[in-house]
Design a protein around this motif. Structure first.
Motif, PDB file in Angstrom:
ATOM      1  N   UNK A   1      14.642  31.687 -13.906  1.00  0.00           N
ATOM      2  CA  UNK A   1      14.752  33.182 -14.617  1.00  0.00           C
ATOM      3  C   UNK A   1      14.509  34.605 -14.675  1.00  0.00           C
ATOM      4  N   UNK A   2      15.537  35.409 -14.443  1.00  0.00           N
ATOM      5  CA  UNK A   2      15.463  36.447 -14.868  1.00  0.00           C
ATOM      6  C   UNK A   2      17.401  37.887 -14.933  1.00  0.00           C
ATOM      7  N   UNK A   3      17.076  38.399 -14.019  1.00  0.00           N
ATOM      8  CA  UNK A   3      18.641  39.330 -14.438  1.00  0.00           C
ATOM      9  C   UNK A   3      18.720  38.873 -13.747  1.00  0.00           C
ATOM     10  N   UNK A   4      20.511  40.055 -13.875  1.00  0.00           N
ATOM     11  CA  UNK A   4      21.697  38.873 -13.111  1.00  0.00           C
ATOM     12  C   UNK A   4      22.670  39.882 -13.119  1.00  0.00           C
ATOM     13  N   UNK A   5      23.594  40.994 -12.451  1.00  0.00           N
ATOM     14  CA  UNK A   5      24.474  41.365 -12.340  1.00  0.00           C
ATOM     15  C   UNK A   5      25.747  41.007 -12.967  1.00  0.00           C
ATOM     16  N   UNK A   6      26.173  39.699 -12.768  1.00  0.00           N
ATOM     17  CA  UNK A   6      27.038  38.458 -12.988  1.00  0.00           C
ATOM     18  C   UNK A   6      26.831  38.791 -14.875  1.00  0.00           C
TER      19      UNK A   6
ATOM     20  N   UNK B   1      25.615  16.850 -20.366  1.00  0.00           N
ATOM     21  CA  UNK B   1      26.236  15.703 -19.954  1.00  0.00           C
ATOM     22  C   UNK B   1      25.160  14.563 -20.592  1.00  0.00           C
ATOM     23  N   UNK B   2      24.297  14.344 -21.659  1.00  0.00           N
ATOM     24  CA  UNK B   2      23.973  14.256 -22.734  1.00  0.00           C
ATOM     25  C   UNK B   2      22.645  14.016 -22.072  1.00  0.00           C
ATOM     26  N   UNK B   3      21.630  14.591 -21.725  1.00  0.00           N
ATOM     27  CA  UNK B   3      20.600  15.250 -21.160  1.00  0.00           C
ATOM     28  C   UNK B   3      20.121  15.906 -22.022  1.00  0.00           C
ATOM     29  N   UNK B   4      18.564  15.965 -21.414  1.00  0.00           N
ATOM     30  CA  UNK B   4      17.681  17.605 -22.186  1.00  0.00           C
ATOM     31  C   UNK B   4      18.831  18.977 -22.079  1.00  0.00           C
ATOM     32  N   UNK B   5      18.729  20.283 -23.597  1.00  0.00           N
ATOM     33  CA  UNK B   5      19.578  20.944 -23.192  1.00  0.00           C
ATOM     34  C   UNK B   5      18.831  22.025 -21.331  1.00  0.00           C
ATOM     35  N   UNK B   6      19.362  21.955 -20.628  1.00  0.00           N
ATOM     36  CA  UNK B   6      19.049  23.766 -19.808  1.00  0.00           C
ATOM     37  C   UNK B   6      19.484  24.509 -19.784  1.00  0.00           C
ATOM     38  N   UNK B   7      18.807  25.769 -19.517  1.00  0.00           N
ATOM     39  CA  UNK B   7      19.746  26.860 -19.721  1.00  0.00           C
ATOM     40  C   UNK B   7      19.192  28.173 -20.451  1.00  0.00           C
ATOM     41  N   UNK B   8      17.767  27.508 -20.738  1.00  0.00           N
ATOM     42  CA  UNK B   8      17.182  28.782 -22.013  1.00  0.00           C
ATOM     43  C   UNK B   8      15.481  28.883 -21.356  1.00  0.00           C
ATOM     44  N   UNK B   9      16.166  30.379 -20.618  1.00  0.00           N
ATOM     45  CA  UNK B   9      14.488  31.495 -21.096  1.00  0.00           C
ATOM     46  C   UNK B   9      14.001  32.047 -21.775  1.00  0.00           C
ATOM     47  N   UNK B  10      12.550  32.547 -22.631  1.00  0.00           N
ATOM     48  CA  UNK B  10      12.019  32.723 -23.021  1.00  0.00           C
ATOM     49  C   UNK B  10      10.951  33.461 -22.779  1.00  0.00           C
ATOM     50  N   UNK B  11      10.826  34.424 -22.665  1.00  0.00           N
ATOM     51  CA  UNK B  11       9.875  36.544 -22.744  1.00  0.00           C
ATOM     52  C   UNK B  11       9.230  36.555 -23.832  1.00  0.00           C
ATOM     53  N   UNK B  12       7.905  36.922 -24.052  1.00  0.00           N
ATOM     54  CA  UNK B  12       6.779  38.167 -24.607  1.00  0.00           C
ATOM     55  C   UNK B  12       6.828  39.005 -24.294  1.00  0.00           C
ATOM     56  N   UNK B  13       6.294  39.923 -25.067  1.00  0.00           N
ATOM     57  CA  UNK B  13       6.866  41.465 -24.583  1.00  0.00           C
ATOM     58  C   UNK B  13       6.535  42.015 -23.223  1.00  0.00           C
TER      59      UNK B  13
END
Length: 667
Positions: free
Chosen positions: A494-499, A587-599
């Motif tokens: 996870x991180x920053x991305x221009x697109x 796809x019926x599987x676990x959720x993917x694609x979420x990222x989380x951050x603190x301060x």
């Protein structure tokens, strides 16, 4: 002069005889579609000061107007509900009859290469042969394709492709037409049961700035210098071409002097006897960033040895490399230059003279100058070949290559002010301004790749262009945006991305500009192809928005889940969505694609689960979370959708400065 050229063009197209008056622009031809139930403008040229009558067969009415002293005339026609065919008869004493005129829904289709991408041609969409044949079933879909052109000043006239003027939809007319536009229009035609007119004004590899008028761009502080430059350009196209040719020839001499592959003007690295055994190889077709030249912009030589059949000796041979040679090429056969092209996106079809063709081994050499972004030869494999009298020899497979001069060490290449589509406002002037006033229901827009480094600026430029077009037309027509599809290397961290920032700008425009909408494609892109083939689904998703929001199909779901708000619950963050009926994973599987951050602004992959119409996000690495992101990457791993099987739109809850904010501020 423009009127004379237009008259000769229309005469050549057979729209009118040489003696016929008045003269109509290519917007008004046989087979055209007028927007239903509106006062549709119509205009043209006639005898100066003459009375012009316009008679319509749908109501047997006649409108009378007068041509001014330059012969210009303009009036409006009250159109009925969808139907046809009709005729429109225009007369200033001599008659011009427009036949097979339909009344229905007219949409403007614009943008860069993914809007331009045709059914067949260089595009080859999924099942293109079947799609071409099916197109014969829809003669009430009509197609108008604006020919590519640029101008430093607004033009009144334009030229068209596809044989000139409006064409009935058929296997022949649709094959070079915008696939996205066609599939969108086909769905409108099917579900609304009305004739549909589609105007394709698109150009691959273009920024948004050329599609916006000078008046609008003057409102943006970043555009002043570029606008001032364009205003200095000669109006005469031939003069602009002469200036560019002189500058280009000087530049070529300078850049060749830096290239060890030349001795003077002689391309020694293209000679058959040159030893390239120590050069590495790459398998063509490929973007060379993926095959040994990561991040490289500049000059590289590519060579391939081929076996010429005995039957070809002494005969002309065609060499094809398709349209995706990035950017400039100089192509040699056994050391002799056989062709060159000075821009990306143009088809490379060169002829090898018969005198050069001998049986046995021969060497094809392509010297490429990549001016930024991707580079190399990456057309589809079936477009890269030698051909003689129907027999082909493929040029795909291993090529030796050697990079020479990085772009940073080269003199700056001059811009072709005659043909480059990427000067500010030049595409608006030549390809949109001539359409202004023609009655349309709305517009669809597929563009953004070229603005990838300035996502924050795109937040301003896209709404600016939408408002600009609506101001010019005089009403707020619907404007539906295609969001950039997933592309390039799959996300690992996870991180920053221009697109992602450009996608965010597109979503913001769809949310905040009235009568706008967004078709999310984050699940149907192609990691290895910036032009994904499933344009049928792109058109379908755009049509869903139009059917729901323009045509009032109230119960139709037209969007995937859209971020609404978040709520911090201890060490978790709950995300609420609009369009959230039946949240699920694709796809019926676990959720993917979420990222989380603190301060600390450090991103961690998150555990996420669906709870009703919300998603709860957490991570053991973030005890006090403050922000969540989803699908925040050029090619993210993600799988959230709703019951309509439409993907969740990428989003972030934070507003932390990203990668492109500095590029925006630098201007």
């Amino acid at each position: 002069m423009q009127t004379k050229r237009l008259f000769l063009l229309l005469a050549a197209m057979g729209v009118l005889s040489v003696s016929a008056r008045p003269v109509m622009p290519p917007l008004f031809t046989d087979n055209m579609v007028l927007q239903q139930q509106t006062d549709a403008p119509i205009w043209g040229q006639a005898k100066a000061g003459s009375k012009v009558t316009v008679a319509t067969s749908w109501n047997n009415a006649t409108v009378i107007t007068t041509a001014d002293q330059q012969g210009h005339w303009r009036t409006t026609l009250r159109t009925p509900e969808a139907g046809g065919p009709y005729t429109i008869t225009v007369s200033d004493g001599q008659k011009l009859v427009l036949r097979d005129v339909m009344v229905g829904e007219v949409w403007l289709c614009s943008g860069q290469s993914n809007m331009e991408m045709p059914i067949e041609g260089w595009g080859h969409v999924k099942n293109f042969e079947q799609e071409k044949e099916e197109a014969n079933q829809y003669p009430d879909i009509r197609l108008l394709q604006v020919r590519k052109n640029t101008s430093p000043q607004p033009l009144a006239d334009m030229e068209t492709n596809l044989g000139g003027g409006w064409q009935k939809c058929s296997a022949e007319s649709v094959k070079e037409f915008s696939a996205t536009g066609y599939f969108f229009g086909r769905d409108i035609h099917k579900y609304r049961n009305v004739p549909v007119g589609l105007i394709d004004a698109s150009w691959g590899g273009t920024f948004i700035e050329p599609w916006t008028s000078a008046e609008a761009l003057r409102l943006h502080p970043d555009m002043q210098e570029a606008l001032d430059y364009v205003q200095t350009l000669p109006a005469d196209k031939a003069e602009r071409e002469r200036i560019y040719t002189d500058r280009l020839n000087q530049w070529k001499q300078q850049e060749r002097s830096l290239d060890p592959g030349f001795q003077g003007d002689r391309a020694t690295w293209a000679l058959p006897q040159t030893d390239v055994s120590q050069w590495p190889t790459m398998n063509i077709p490929v973007q060379w960033e993926r095959a040994g030249l990561p991040g490289y912009d500049g000059v590289a030589w590519l060579r391939r040895t081929v076996d010429i059949p005995k039957s070809w000796a002494g005969k002309e041979v065609k060499l094809s490399m398709g349209g995706l040679v990035d950017d400039l090429d100089y192509t040699y056969f056994n050391g002799e230059l056989i062709g060159q092209t000075n821009s990306y996106g143009e088809m490379r079809l060169y002829t090898i003279p018969a005198r050069l063709v001998k049986a046995g081994q021969a060497v094809v050499t392509v010297r490429i100058i990549d001016t930024g972004g991707e580079g190399g030869i990456y057309s589809s494999a079936d477009q890269i070949y030698l051909e003689c009298r129907g027999e082909r020899v493929t040029l795909t497979g291993p090529w030796h290559y050697k990079a020479t001069t990085p772009l940073a060490k080269m003199p700056q290449m001059p811009v072709n002010d005659t043909s480059t589509p990427n000067q500010v406002t030049v595409l608006y002037n030549a390809m949109i301004n001539p359409l202004v006033g023609f009655a349309i229901r709305g517009a669809i827009w597929y563009q953004g790749c070229n603005n990838e480094h300035k996502g924050y600026q795109y937040r301003e430029l896209l709404p600016l262009m939408i408002r600009d077009w609506r101001t010019k037309w005089g009403y707020d027509f619907p404007f539906y945006i295609v969001q950039l599809a997933n592309y390039k290397q799959l996300q690992t961290e996870p991180g920053d991305d221009e697109w992602a920032e450009v996608r965010e700008a597109q979503a913001m425009a769809a949310q905040h500009v009235e009568k706008s909408g967004l078709a999310c494609l984050i699940d149907i892109g192609d990691a290895g192809d910036i032009h994904p083939k499933n344009k049928q689904e792109v058109g379908r998703r755009l049509a869903l928005i139009a059917r729901a929001n323009t045509y009032g199909e109230q119960k139709l779901e037209f969007s995937g889940p859209v971020y609404h708000r978040y709520q911090i619950e201890g060490n978790k963050i709950r995300i609420f969505f609009h369009h959230a009926d039946g949240l699920r994973t694709a796809d019926g599987g676990p959720l993917k694609g979420f990222a989380i951050a603190g301060s600390d602004h450090r991103w961690h992959w998150a555990d996420a689960r669906i709870e009703g119409r919300s998603v709860v996000v957490t991570s053991p690495d973030v005890t006090s979370p403050v922000a969540v992101r989803y699908a925040w990457h050029v090619n993210p791993i993600c799988n959230l959708q709703n019951a309509a099987l439409l993907p969740a739109v990428p989003f972030r809850t934070d507003d932390w400065p990203g990668l492109s904010i500095n590029n925006h501020r630098a201007n």
